[in-house]
Design an enzyme around this catalytic site. Sequence first.
Site, PDB file in Angstrom:
ATOM      1  N   ASN A 228       0.849  -1.199   0.000  1.00 24.46           N
ATOM      2  CA  ASN A 228       0.000   0.000   0.000  1.00 24.46           C
ATOM      3  C   ASN A 228       0.884   1.247   0.000  1.00 24.46           C
ATOM      4  O   ASN A 228       2.106   1.156   0.002  1.00 24.46           O
ATOM      5  CB  ASN A 228      -0.960  -0.025   1.203  1.00 24.46           C
ATOM      6  CG  ASN A 228      -0.207  -0.153   2.509  1.00 24.46           C
ATOM      7  OD1 ASN A 228       0.589   0.705   2.862  1.00 24.46           O
ATOM      8  ND2 ASN A 228      -0.427  -1.246   3.231  1.00 24.46           N
ATOM      9  N   ASP A 299      -3.880  -6.358   3.947  1.00 27.56           N
ATOM     10  CA  ASP A 299      -5.046  -7.128   4.399  1.00 27.56           C
ATOM     11  C   ASP A 299      -4.989  -8.574   3.931  1.00 27.56           C
ATOM     12  O   ASP A 299      -5.540  -9.461   4.571  1.00 27.56           O
ATOM     13  CB  ASP A 299      -6.325  -6.492   3.837  1.00 27.56           C
ATOM     14  CG  ASP A 299      -6.423  -5.035   4.240  1.00 27.56           C
ATOM     15  OD1 ASP A 299      -6.578  -4.782   5.432  1.00 27.56           O
ATOM     16  OD2 ASP A 299      -6.288  -4.163   3.353  1.00 27.56           O
ATOM     17  N   LYS A 309       9.082 -16.574 -11.052  1.00 29.97           N
ATOM     18  CA  LYS A 309       8.289 -15.453 -11.564  1.00 29.97           C
ATOM     19  C   LYS A 309       7.188 -15.977 -12.489  1.00 29.97           C
ATOM     20  O   LYS A 309       7.451 -16.776 -13.388  1.00 29.97           O
ATOM     21  CB  LYS A 309       9.201 -14.475 -12.325  1.00 29.97           C
ATOM     22  CG  LYS A 309       8.474 -13.230 -12.752  1.00 29.97           C
ATOM     23  CD  LYS A 309       9.368 -12.293 -13.525  1.00 29.97           C
ATOM     24  CE  LYS A 309       8.511 -11.193 -14.138  1.00 29.97           C
ATOM     25  NZ  LYS A 309       9.175 -10.502 -15.210  1.00 29.97           N
ATOM     26  N   PRO A 327      -3.838 -12.018   9.504  1.00 28.57           N
ATOM     27  CA  PRO A 327      -4.432 -11.850  10.849  1.00 28.57           C
ATOM     28  C   PRO A 327      -4.369 -10.387  11.282  1.00 28.57           C
ATOM     29  O   PRO A 327      -3.464  -9.652  10.898  1.00 28.57           O
ATOM     30  CB  PRO A 327      -3.549 -12.717  11.751  1.00 28.57           C
ATOM     31  CG  PRO A 327      -2.584 -13.422  10.884  1.00 28.57           C
ATOM     32  CD  PRO A 327      -2.677 -12.898   9.486  1.00 28.57           C
ATOM     33  N   ASP A 328      -5.356  -9.981  12.086  1.00 38.35           N
ATOM     34  CA  ASP A 328      -5.426  -8.592  12.565  1.00 38.35           C
ATOM     35  C   ASP A 328      -4.378  -8.409  13.676  1.00 38.35           C
ATOM     36  O   ASP A 328      -4.576  -8.865  14.807  1.00 38.35           O
ATOM     37  CB  ASP A 328      -6.846  -8.338  13.083  1.00 38.35           C
ATOM     38  CG  ASP A 328      -7.045  -6.887  13.487  1.00 38.35           C
ATOM     39  OD1 ASP A 328      -6.047  -6.227  13.833  1.00 38.35           O
ATOM     40  OD2 ASP A 328      -8.198  -6.441  13.460  1.00 38.35           O
ATOM     41  N   LEU A 329      -3.251  -7.745  13.342  1.00 39.75           N
ATOM     42  CA  LEU A 329      -2.149  -7.629  14.311  1.00 39.75           C
ATOM     43  C   LEU A 329      -2.555  -6.794  15.524  1.00 39.75           C
ATOM     44  O   LEU A 329      -2.189  -7.105  16.658  1.00 39.75           O
ATOM     45  CB  LEU A 329      -0.901  -7.018  13.660  1.00 39.75           C
ATOM     46  CG  LEU A 329      -0.296  -7.734  12.450  1.00 39.75           C
ATOM     47  CD1 LEU A 329       1.129  -7.265  12.212  1.00 39.75           C
ATOM     48  CD2 LEU A 329      -0.335  -9.232  12.584  1.00 39.75           C
ATOM     49  N   PHE A 346      -4.536   2.878  14.647  1.00 38.76           N
ATOM     50  CA  PHE A 346      -4.771   3.864  13.585  1.00 38.76           C
ATOM     51  C   PHE A 346      -5.788   3.289  12.614  1.00 38.76           C
ATOM     52  O   PHE A 346      -5.827   2.077  12.399  1.00 38.76           O
ATOM     53  CB  PHE A 346      -3.474   4.168  12.819  1.00 38.76           C
ATOM     54  CG  PHE A 346      -2.552   5.083  13.579  1.00 38.76           C
ATOM     55  CD1 PHE A 346      -1.788   4.602  14.628  1.00 38.76           C
ATOM     56  CD2 PHE A 346      -2.455   6.420  13.254  1.00 38.76           C
ATOM     57  CE1 PHE A 346      -0.941   5.430  15.341  1.00 38.76           C
ATOM     58  CE2 PHE A 346      -1.616   7.272  13.942  1.00 38.76           C
ATOM     59  CZ  PHE A 346      -0.860   6.772  14.995  1.00 38.76           C
ATOM     60  N   LYS A 360     -14.841   0.698  14.212  1.00 34.79           N
ATOM     61  CA  LYS A 360     -13.545   0.012  14.319  1.00 34.79           C
ATOM     62  C   LYS A 360     -13.052   0.045  15.770  1.00 34.79           C
ATOM     63  O   LYS A 360     -12.535  -0.940  16.293  1.00 34.79           O
ATOM     64  CB  LYS A 360     -12.530   0.672  13.380  1.00 34.79           C
ATOM     65  CG  LYS A 360     -11.209  -0.061  13.316  1.00 34.79           C
ATOM     66  CD  LYS A 360     -10.351   0.388  12.155  1.00 34.79           C
ATOM     67  CE  LYS A 360      -9.041  -0.400  12.135  1.00 34.79           C
ATOM     68  NZ  LYS A 360      -8.168  -0.060  11.040  1.00 34.79           N
ATOM     69  N   LYS A 364     -12.085  -3.231  17.956  1.00 34.55           N
ATOM     70  CA  LYS A 364     -10.677  -3.549  18.234  1.00 34.55           C
ATOM     71  C   LYS A 364     -10.356  -3.620  19.726  1.00 34.55           C
ATOM     72  O   LYS A 364      -9.441  -4.323  20.126  1.00 34.55           O
ATOM     73  CB  LYS A 364      -9.754  -2.499  17.599  1.00 34.55           C
ATOM     74  CG  LYS A 364      -9.885  -2.382  16.105  1.00 34.55           C
ATOM     75  CD  LYS A 364      -9.067  -3.426  15.402  1.00 34.55           C
ATOM     76  CE  LYS A 364      -9.158  -3.250  13.905  1.00 34.55           C
ATOM     77  NZ  LYS A 364      -8.333  -4.181  13.163  1.00 34.55           N
TER      78      LYS A 364
END
Length: 432
Positions: A228, A299, A309, A327-329, A346, A360, A364
Amino acid sequence: MRSETPVVSSLGPADPLAGRRVLVLISGSIAAVKLPLVVSALVQRGALVRCVLSPSAERLVSAVALASLSRAPCHIESDQWSHRAARPLHIELAEWAEVVLVAPLSATSLARWVQGLADTLLASTLIACEAPVLAAPAMNSAMWAAPAVRRNWRELQGWEHVLPLEPGSGLLACDRVGDGRMAAPELLLLALESLVLAGCRRDWRGRRLLVSAGPTREPLDPARCLTNFSSGRMGVLLAQAARLRGASVDLVHGPLTVVPEWLEGLRCHPVVTAAEMEAALGPLQGGADAIAMAAAVADHRRRAPQAAKLPKQALTDALRSDWEAVPDLLAGLVQRRPPAQVILGFAAQSGEVLEQARAKFARKGCDLLFANPIDRTDAGFGAASNEGWLLGPGERQRPIGSTGKLALAHELLSALAEVMALRAPVQATADP
Ligand SMILES: Cc1cc2nc3c(=O)[nH]c(=O)nc-3n(C[C@H](O)[C@H](O)[C@H](O)COP(=O)(O)O)c2cc1C
């Protein structure tokens, strides 16, 4: 003398250094050759700059160059005794300054300052200064380790109007590799900006902060990846601001696109993938009083990246299949946290920010959440400034207007410190 009008500010009117009266004191270290660049950068950012050279520094760096670059006369030792001066020069300079940079700070000038020995223009100006001072020593590693220098440097740590900036490690002009290298010019500028924004406060002293920053890269094959646009700037500035406020900081970061010198003085743990980031955060979590999860973790990732390749034709099929959610760290850290640990998350949002951020935050379970837009050019990923909403305990939600990322970092650190103050420390921590 020129008129006291700032030249230009590269960051626009929001630059904290624009219009500030910055006094630059340069003592006798070979690192003095780097100061003309610092002075030039300050002037380009709109600061009003005056320079003083010690007699030894006069032999190492040109007063004429500094006068040109600062657009003001550069003061040298002989000016102190000019019969044309109506007031003592050291008092006039000390009273003029809003912020002071003493860099490089030699062992001799440090000793004079600490002992109150006002026998040169530079030393008497330093001693007369009531404005906040950023002090950046430079010397050979044996000199830096000498008991007298250690004692003087320790003494300075307790002075409320001084922000001491430890030298780093590296190749020194004497050909040794070791401690004693003056903080890089880019870091001096960042620390000066921090001094203007947050003063010399050391409210994070004795605390340990764990920060994650930057993007992760999830390989598809040896040539391609999913990533990203995060630059890592927000997390790195949080880490550096906390260090300047006295914290011991670990920075776990993906591939960064920030000024590399901003990493000086931080314990860095570079990673590439989300799995590596998770593995690096794990052992560091237990010792942290607070965590700031500023990283933009990917994600999704390939269940099994290709070893070779992929040909172009096979790429479309590969992009359609065989991905898994990362996984959601942040959720993992929240689950495993010791009772007193404070966690800031964040949320990078596009479209409507606040409602998504509230959802969120509830999901969380972190203590604070900063949500910011990323679908604008002047905020979020890669931008120099940011804005958004800070959500906290007790349904607290605070809008934060457009501000530089260093100023925002200081606001977030103050919010973290506020929540931390309500809890007992995880354990007594000390700098390793
Ligand atoms: C080429 C050269 C490089 C020097 N570099 C340093 C240095 O990095 N740090 C230091 O404390 N002294 C250094 N010194 C010694 C100082 O210049 C000397 O101690 C002097 O008295 C410092 O005085 P001042 O603090 O008034 O400038 C150096 C001397 C020379 C000749």
